[in-house]
Design a protein around this motif. Structure first.
Motif, PDB file in Angstrom:
ATOM      1  N   PHE A 234       0.836  -1.208   0.000  1.00 54.45           N
ATOM      2  CA  PHE A 234       0.000   0.000   0.000  1.00 54.45           C
ATOM      3  C   PHE A 234       0.876   1.265   0.000  1.00 54.45           C
ATOM      4  N   GLN A 235       1.934   1.185   0.799  1.00 55.25           N
ATOM      5  CA  GLN A 235       2.816   2.352   0.914  1.00 55.25           C
ATOM      6  C   GLN A 235       3.444   2.706  -0.445  1.00 55.25           C
ATOM      7  N   GLY A 236       3.919   1.687  -1.138  1.00 56.67           N
ATOM      8  CA  GLY A 236       4.545   1.899  -2.442  1.00 56.67           C
ATOM      9  C   GLY A 236       3.532   2.424  -3.453  1.00 56.67           C
TER      10      GLY A 236
ATOM     11  N   LEU B  61      -6.332   3.339  -5.377  1.00 60.97           N
ATOM     12  CA  LEU B  61      -5.421   2.278  -4.933  1.00 60.97           C
ATOM     13  C   LEU B  61      -6.074   1.502  -3.804  1.00 60.97           C
ATOM     14  N   SER B  62      -6.223   0.189  -3.973  1.00 60.21           N
ATOM     15  CA  SER B  62      -6.778  -0.656  -2.908  1.00 60.21           C
ATOM     16  C   SER B  62      -5.654  -1.187  -2.035  1.00 60.21           C
ATOM     17  N   ASP B  63      -5.910  -1.301  -0.743  1.00 59.23           N
ATOM     18  CA  ASP B  63      -4.881  -1.890   0.117  1.00 59.23           C
ATOM     19  C   ASP B  63      -4.857  -3.411  -0.070  1.00 59.23           C
ATOM     20  N   GLU B  64      -3.985  -4.080   0.671  1.00 56.02           N
ATOM     21  CA  GLU B  64      -3.792  -5.522   0.468  1.00 56.02           C
ATOM     22  C   GLU B  64      -5.099  -6.279   0.687  1.00 56.02           C
TER      23      GLU B  64
ATOM     24  N   CYS C  77      -1.287  -4.819  -4.174  1.00 56.47           N
ATOM     25  CA  CYS C  77      -2.275  -3.741  -4.093  1.00 56.47           C
ATOM     26  C   CYS C  77      -2.641  -3.272  -5.493  1.00 56.47           C
ATOM     27  N   LEU C  78      -3.920  -3.231  -5.757  1.00 55.44           N
ATOM     28  CA  LEU C  78      -4.412  -2.917  -7.098  1.00 55.44           C
ATOM     29  C   LEU C  78      -4.608  -1.409  -7.275  1.00 55.44           C
TER      30      LEU C  78
ATOM     31  N   MET D   5     -11.122  -3.073   5.031  1.00 58.70           N
ATOM     32  CA  MET D   5     -10.476  -2.846   3.734  1.00 58.70           C
ATOM     33  C   MET D   5     -10.441  -1.347   3.473  1.00 58.70           C
ATOM     34  N   CYS D   6      -9.502  -0.947   2.635  1.00 57.44           N
ATOM     35  CA  CYS D   6      -9.391   0.494   2.389  1.00 57.44           C
ATOM     36  C   CYS D   6      -8.903   0.744   0.974  1.00 57.44           C
TER      37      CYS D   6
END
Ligand SMILES: Cc1cc2nc3c(=O)[nH]c(=O)nc-3n(C[C@H](O)[C@H](O)[C@H](O)COP(=O)(O)OP(=O)(O)OC[C@H]3O[C@@H](n4cnc5c(N)ncnc54)[C@H](O)[C@@H]3O)c2cc1C
Length: 518
Positions: free
Chosen positions: A288-290, A310-313, A333-334, A425-426
């Protein structure tokens, strides 16, 4: 619109078997024992208006446009948050208005508001009824009755100025109809929130909505160049130039005012040409950070896609970014990047160079097109999850880039701490040069009192947002649900300023009492 759920009942979504199994095995979700209430069995308070008062409203707008039937009252009760739906499914109609009044012109709105003030009847402006923050559940305290001001008769496109690229609408036009009317002129607003199918232009302005293509088209409040507003104290007509140095911008007092200062009866909106081309694609980032760093680079240095999220893991793994492929199990992460307008392939290549340089792996157009195809289906899925015994709800915030990781952690921890072992989820849903919004989706097994369960979690999340330096809402608004956190955000002087404005435009306090104003 389904009265106790979302959307067109014909589009109801079956839960895939793998999702049922996942809910059962991972979260302990069990089918509720009590069936959902039927419309006829919703418990409503008796109509508190006197027959003479009903006649007085009818004299102003016509008898056909004053509704007191049980069905009309149920269909205008609260909004569409998960607690709203849970209450309706439990047959709780306690917040129902006493009548639904449908004015047809600006002057009729003015007259109705004057009558409400004279009779001490609270008035709740109602657009598409999709509020998720309690924006339609006015407080009855101190009022003889509550009427819902349904704005669906104010449904016209009044003017298109292709030289200035401004379209003038009435507020009750729903988003798909606005797009249809503008498309006839080769134009678009470019405002596509997930509530697109039902929400109205007036509601977008009143709640400062933001659509999924905000990176390219801007938020709804960016699109508003002018507003006409009916208040109990008279009319306001605001916005006469693209920018102005003539004092504070009073349009900003109306945007986000959620019916507490007046009823928006006309909007002048900046429009764009219909895009010649549209293309959506997916990218994968290891974490997510990247991914967030890559979104920040695009937001700050360009080129900025029209859609960027951007979706988190967890969200990527569950596949909620693509509700049609739920349970898909992508790892990492998509990112969804969409390009609309002209020079799509040039913009896409330039953005691709940035994303690749920052560790992104291209997934091609399939995930992007799947997202675009399923972008309005998640609310239908929510109904199926509620019926299966899961609570699913969303909440959102925004902050500056430097504080975003801390905000993300704080909200996640608050949800985990207050709900046991939910799925949290985020995704980053909207990006700016200086920061971004975080949009959380939470799924958990329903407790015996699921509304109290969510209230507990929401209170913890709100506290985490306030402490974490985020705003209590990036695009859902304040309503009743966020009023205390909003008060904390703007401080006592800010709250006093809002109350002073309210006293001026609405001396009897009849407009949406209990909503927004601390
Ligand atoms: C499934 C779902 C998905 C959503 N997705 C998004 C999203 O992607 N982005 C987003 O921004 N929001 C989203 N929302 C929230 C909601 O759709 C927005 O807040 C929207 O702006 C509300 O529009 P509406 O016409 O339904 O307004 P309503 O819900 O009818 O009203 C919202 C508030 O504005 C007031 N109001 C309405 N019309 C007027 C008017 N003409 N004048 C003055 N006050 C008025 C009401 O009193 C109320 O306080 C979502 C909601 C749901 C249920």
């Amino acid at each position: 619109m389904l009265w106790s759920g979302w959307g067109d009942p014909a589009k109801a979504r079956e839960l895939p078997e793998q999702v049922r199994r996942l809910l059962h095995d991972l979260l302990g979700v069990r089918e509720p024992t009590a069936p959902a209430a039927a419309l006829e069995s919703v418990r409503l308070p008796p109509v508190a208006l006197e027959p003479g008062q009903v006649r007085a409203f009818a004299d102003l707008v016509g008898a056909r446009h004053v509704l007191t039937s049980d069905e009309a009252r149920v269909r205008h009760t609260r909004g569409k948050s998960t607690p709203d739906l849970l209450r309706m499914r439990a047959g709780d109609g306690t917040d129902a208005p006493d009548a639904v009044v449908l004015p047809g012109t600006h002057d009729e709105v003015l007259e109705v508001l004057r009558l409400c003030a004279a009779e001490r009847v609270a008035a709740v402006p109602f657009g598409g009824g999709t509020s998720v923050v309690g924006g339609l559940a006015a407080s009855r305290a101190g009022f003889a009755a509550v009427v819902c001001l349904d704005l669906s008769r104010l449904d016209r496109l009044l003017d298109v100025d292709t030289e200035s690229m401004i379209a003038t609408f009435e507020p009750g036009v729903r988003a798909p109809e606005a797009e249809r009317l503008l498309a006839a002129h080769g134009l678009t607003l470019g405002h596509f929130p997930q509530s697109f199918e039902y929400a109205t232009l007036g509601g977008f302005a009143a709640a400062r909505s933001s659509g999924q293509a905000s990176a390219g088209y801007g938020r709804f409040d960016d699109m508003v160049v002018g507003l006409t507003v009916a208040t109990p104290a008279g009319s306001l007509d605001l916005g006469r130039a693209p920018r102005s140095a003539a004092g504070p911008d009073l349009r900003q007092l109306v945007l986000g005012s959620e019916g507490a200062f007046g009823v928006i009866t006309r909007l002048r909106l900046r429009v764009r040409r219909l895009p010649a081309e549209r293309l959506y694609e997916g990218w994968r980032f290891p974490d997510f950070q990247g991914g967030a760093a890559a979104l920040r680079a695009l937001a700050q240095d360009g080129p900025l896609p029209t859609v960027l999220r951007l979706s988190d893991e967890t969200e990527t793994m569950i596949g909620l970014a693509r509700p049609d492929a739920i349970g898909g199990g992508d790892s990492g992460c998509l990112v969804i990047a969409g390009y609309e307008g002209s020079q799509v392939s040039e913009r896409r290549s330039a953005a691709a160079a940035v994303l690749t340089g920052l560790g992104g792996e291209p997934l091609g157009t399939e995930p992007g097109e799947a997202w675009a195809h399923g972008r309005y289906s998640a609310p239908y899925l929510r109904d199926s999850l509620l019926a299966a015994g899961a609570t699913v709800e969303t909440l959102e915030t925004a902050g500056f880039w430097a504080g975003l990781p801390r905000l993300y952690d704080a909200v996640r921890l608050a949800m985990l701490g207050s709900l046991g072992s939910p799925l949290v989820m985020c995704h980053i849903s909207h990006v700016y040069e200086t920061g971004a919004s975080l949009y959380f989706t939470v799924v958990t097994a329903q407790e015996a009192d699921p509304v109290a369960q969510w209230d507990r979690a929401k209170a913890a999340a709100s506290e985490a947002i306030v402490r974490g330096g985020g705003t209590i809402s990036h695009h859902h608004g304040v309503g009743r649900d966020h009023r205390d956190a909003y008060a904390a955000e703007i401080g006592p002087l800010g709250a006093a300023i809002l109350r002073a404005v309210k006293r001026e435009v609405d001396p009897a306090g009849i407009l949406n009492p209990g909503v927004l104003i601390p």
